[in-house]
Design a protein around this motif. Structure first.
Motif, PDB file in Angstrom:
ATOM      1  N   GLN A  56       1.081  -6.871 -13.037  1.00  0.00           N
ATOM      2  CA  GLN A  56       0.749  -7.704 -12.337  1.00  0.00           C
ATOM      3  C   GLN A  56      -1.281  -7.530 -11.754  1.00  0.00           C
ATOM      4  OE1 GLN A  56       3.082  -7.490  -9.365  1.00  0.00           O
ATOM      5  NE2 GLN A  56       5.047  -8.524  -9.915  1.00  0.00           N
ATOM      6  N   GLY A  57      -1.950  -7.636 -12.140  1.00  0.00           N
ATOM      7  CA  GLY A  57      -3.198  -6.821 -12.147  1.00  0.00           C
ATOM      8  C   GLY A  57      -3.333  -6.677 -10.572  1.00  0.00           C
ATOM      9  N   ARG A  58      -2.308  -5.812 -10.060  1.00  0.00           N
ATOM     10  CA  ARG A  58      -2.656  -5.521  -8.431  1.00  0.00           C
ATOM     11  C   ARG A  58      -2.846  -3.918  -8.299  1.00  0.00           C
ATOM     12  NH1 ARG A  58       1.419  -7.251  -5.017  1.00  0.00           N
ATOM     13  NH2 ARG A  58       3.266  -7.144  -6.972  1.00  0.00           N
ATOM     14  N   LEU A  59      -3.083  -3.205  -9.294  1.00  0.00           N
ATOM     15  CA  LEU A  59      -3.394  -1.528  -8.976  1.00  0.00           C
ATOM     16  C   LEU A  59      -4.504  -1.405  -8.501  1.00  0.00           C
ATOM     17  CD1 LEU A  59      -2.457   0.134 -12.655  1.00  0.00           C
ATOM     18  CD2 LEU A  59      -1.035   0.780 -10.668  1.00  0.00           C
ATOM     19  N   ALA A  60      -5.055  -2.232  -8.425  1.00  0.00           N
ATOM     20  CA  ALA A  60      -5.938  -1.591  -7.312  1.00  0.00           C
ATOM     21  C   ALA A  60      -5.589  -2.010  -5.789  1.00  0.00           C
ATOM     22  CB  ALA A  60      -7.272  -2.812  -7.841  1.00  0.00           C
ATOM     23  N   SER A  61      -4.798  -2.675  -5.446  1.00  0.00           N
ATOM     24  CA  SER A  61      -4.481  -2.883  -4.203  1.00  0.00           C
ATOM     25  C   SER A  61      -3.034  -2.034  -3.298  1.00  0.00           C
ATOM     26  CB  SER A  61      -3.807  -4.210  -3.967  1.00  0.00           C
ATOM     27  OG  SER A  61      -2.572  -4.288  -4.833  1.00  0.00           O
ATOM     28  N   LEU A  62      -3.184  -0.603  -4.172  1.00  0.00           N
ATOM     29  CA  LEU A  62      -2.371   0.319  -3.826  1.00  0.00           C
ATOM     30  C   LEU A  62      -3.095   0.851  -3.356  1.00  0.00           C
ATOM     31  CD1 LEU A  62       0.257   1.535  -4.322  1.00  0.00           C
ATOM     32  CD2 LEU A  62      -0.522   3.079  -6.173  1.00  0.00           C
ATOM     33  N   GLY A  63      -4.140   1.454  -3.266  1.00  0.00           N
ATOM     34  CA  GLY A  63      -5.016   2.224  -1.597  1.00  0.00           C
ATOM     35  C   GLY A  63      -5.540   1.719  -1.360  1.00  0.00           C
ATOM     36  N   PRO A  64      -6.041   0.327  -0.905  1.00  0.00           N
ATOM     37  CA  PRO A  64      -6.190  -0.498   1.056  1.00  0.00           C
ATOM     38  C   PRO A  64      -4.290  -0.400   1.209  1.00  0.00           C
ATOM     39  CG  PRO A  64      -7.355  -1.690  -0.858  1.00  0.00           C
ATOM     40  CD  PRO A  64      -6.368  -0.096  -1.808  1.00  0.00           C
ATOM     41  N   ALA A  65      -3.637  -0.363   0.521  1.00  0.00           N
ATOM     42  CA  ALA A  65      -2.185  -0.413   1.192  1.00  0.00           C
ATOM     43  C   ALA A  65      -2.245   1.073   1.650  1.00  0.00           C
ATOM     44  CB  ALA A  65      -0.908  -1.698   0.545  1.00  0.00           C
ATOM     45  N   LEU A  66      -2.630   1.456   0.743  1.00  0.00           N
ATOM     46  CA  LEU A  66      -1.983   2.930   1.433  1.00  0.00           C
ATOM     47  C   LEU A  66      -1.891   3.459   2.557  1.00  0.00           C
ATOM     48  CD1 LEU A  66      -0.624   6.088   0.336  1.00  0.00           C
ATOM     49  CD2 LEU A  66      -2.497   6.134  -0.616  1.00  0.00           C
ATOM     50  N   ARG A  67      -3.367   3.323   2.808  1.00  0.00           N
ATOM     51  CA  ARG A  67      -4.254   3.711   4.297  1.00  0.00           C
ATOM     52  C   ARG A  67      -3.573   3.392   5.234  1.00  0.00           C
ATOM     53  NH1 ARG A  67      -8.323   3.941   0.308  1.00  0.00           N
ATOM     54  NH2 ARG A  67      -8.988   1.843   1.137  1.00  0.00           N
ATOM     55  N   GLN A  68      -3.055   1.619   4.902  1.00  0.00           N
ATOM     56  CA  GLN A  68      -2.871   1.170   5.940  1.00  0.00           C
ATOM     57  C   GLN A  68      -1.649   0.705   6.408  1.00  0.00           C
ATOM     58  OE1 GLN A  68      -3.426  -3.892   5.416  1.00  0.00           O
ATOM     59  NE2 GLN A  68      -3.127  -4.025   7.581  1.00  0.00           N
ATOM     60  N   TYR A  69      -0.474   1.615   5.482  1.00  0.00           N
ATOM     61  CA  TYR A  69       0.901   1.062   5.527  1.00  0.00           C
ATOM     62  C   TYR A  69       1.708   2.991   5.363  1.00  0.00           C
ATOM     63  CZ  TYR A  69       0.720  -3.723   5.262  1.00  0.00           C
ATOM     64  OH  TYR A  69       0.413  -5.259   5.601  1.00  0.00           O
ATOM     65  N   TRP A  70       0.492   3.510   5.316  1.00  0.00           N
ATOM     66  CA  TRP A  70       1.069   4.838   4.869  1.00  0.00           C
ATOM     67  C   TRP A  70       2.120   5.424   6.076  1.00  0.00           C
ATOM     68  CZ3 TRP A  70       1.125   9.265   8.223  1.00  0.00           C
ATOM     69  CH2 TRP A  70       0.343   9.119   8.985  1.00  0.00           C
TER      70      TRP A  70
END
Length: 299
Positions: A56-70
């Motif tokens: 889906q071309g969304r791997l780059a969104s994993l890092g920000p989501a990790l910081r926000q929702y850990w």
């Protein structure tokens, strides 16, 4: 297609895939311990989910989501897949597949009962009656057709199976309030659950070489049941306007599941299992009667 129609399609695909996993669980547990199966299946599931994000071309969104929702991801990942599957696999380890999977079908009822305190829904008399019928079916299965003797074939296994339904139902109810995108959120859950499973196996001394059959089973379970199918079910739960409608798709799975257990796992299906499963399905159907009556009144 409407959102509800899409929800039905996603839910149907998930339920049909899940009908194969009781057999996969039992066969895999011949080569792996429950803890090992959680570890390796979680690893394959994480790979499957990462591949979906990559596609889906969304791997780059994993890092920000990790910081926000850990924090949320750690909590939900600890519940499912870590605790839920650890307990479920223990149930399958102790019980025949036909018994464990039949009891596990009561999660749809458990979800409706838990919705009362979790989602502040009004309790219904039909849910209480449905609970009596469903758990009468559980009693028939657990006692091999001798419910009044109260002699359980494996009380510990039955206990694990029932606890797993509470964890499963509670997890999906919590997800109705989850603001994370489904695939991304699920990936984060598995990202936190994997080190928990690794640590658990290390503490138990189970980080040992495994047979290829066990690894193959874990790959199937992880990629299909714990990975892609979770995405289908999460999408269905997000799109539907009634969790009960999607949960009722469970009625399509039991017969196919029992057939696979007989053909592939080599279990002789007991009459008590069929009777108990019929009671469980009857209880779940009873749950739906008021919904049908209400829909007719509105039409």
């Amino acid at each position: 297609m409407t959102s509800q129609q899409k929800a039905y399609c996603y839910g149907l695909g998930a339920v049909l895939a899940w009908s194969t996993v009781a057999t996969a669980f039992k066969i895999s547990l011949r080569h792996l311990s429950p803890s090992q199966l959680v570890l390796y299946a979680s690893a394959f599931s994480l790979l499957a989910l990462l591949s979906i994000l990559a596609g889906q071309g969304r791997l780059a969104s994993l890092g920000p989501a990790l910081r926000q929702y850990w924090r949320r991801s750690l909590l939900l990942g600890a519940v499912n897949p870590f605790c839920y599957y650890l307990i479920l696999f223990q149930a399958y380890h102790l019980l025949p597949a036909q018994e464990a999977q039949a009891i596990n079908y009561t999660w749809a009822l458990t979800m409706s009962l838990l919705a009362v305190p979790v989602l502040k829904q009004t309790p219904r008399r039909q849910d209480m009656l449905a609970a009596l019928v469903c758990y009468a079916g559980v009693l028939v299965i657990a006692t091999h057709g001798q419910p009044f003797a109260l002699e359980f074939s494996n009380l510990g296994g039955v206990g694990y199976a029932l606890v797993s339904t509470v964890l499963w139902a509670g997890y999906w109810l919590l997800n109705t309030r989850d603001q994370r995108e489904p695939v991304l959120g699920l990936t984060l859950n598995f990202l936190f659950a994997l080190p928990l499973a690794l640590l658990w196996c290390a503490v138990r001394g189970e980080l040992t070489p495994i047979a290829w059959q066990g690894l193959a089973g874990a790959a199937y379970i992880g990629a299909l049941e714990m990975g892609f199918t979770f995405v289908l079910w999460l999408s269905a739960m997000k799109l539907t306007d009634s969790t009960a409608r999607i949960a009722n798709l469970i009625f399509l799975a039991p017969i196919l599941s029992l057939a696979l257990i007989y053909l592939l796992a080599g279990e002789q299906v007991l009459q008590s299992t069929l009777v108990g499963l019929a009671l469980i399905m009857a209880g779940l159907l009873l749950q739906k009667i008021p919904l049908k009556a209400k829909s007719r009144a509105l039409s």
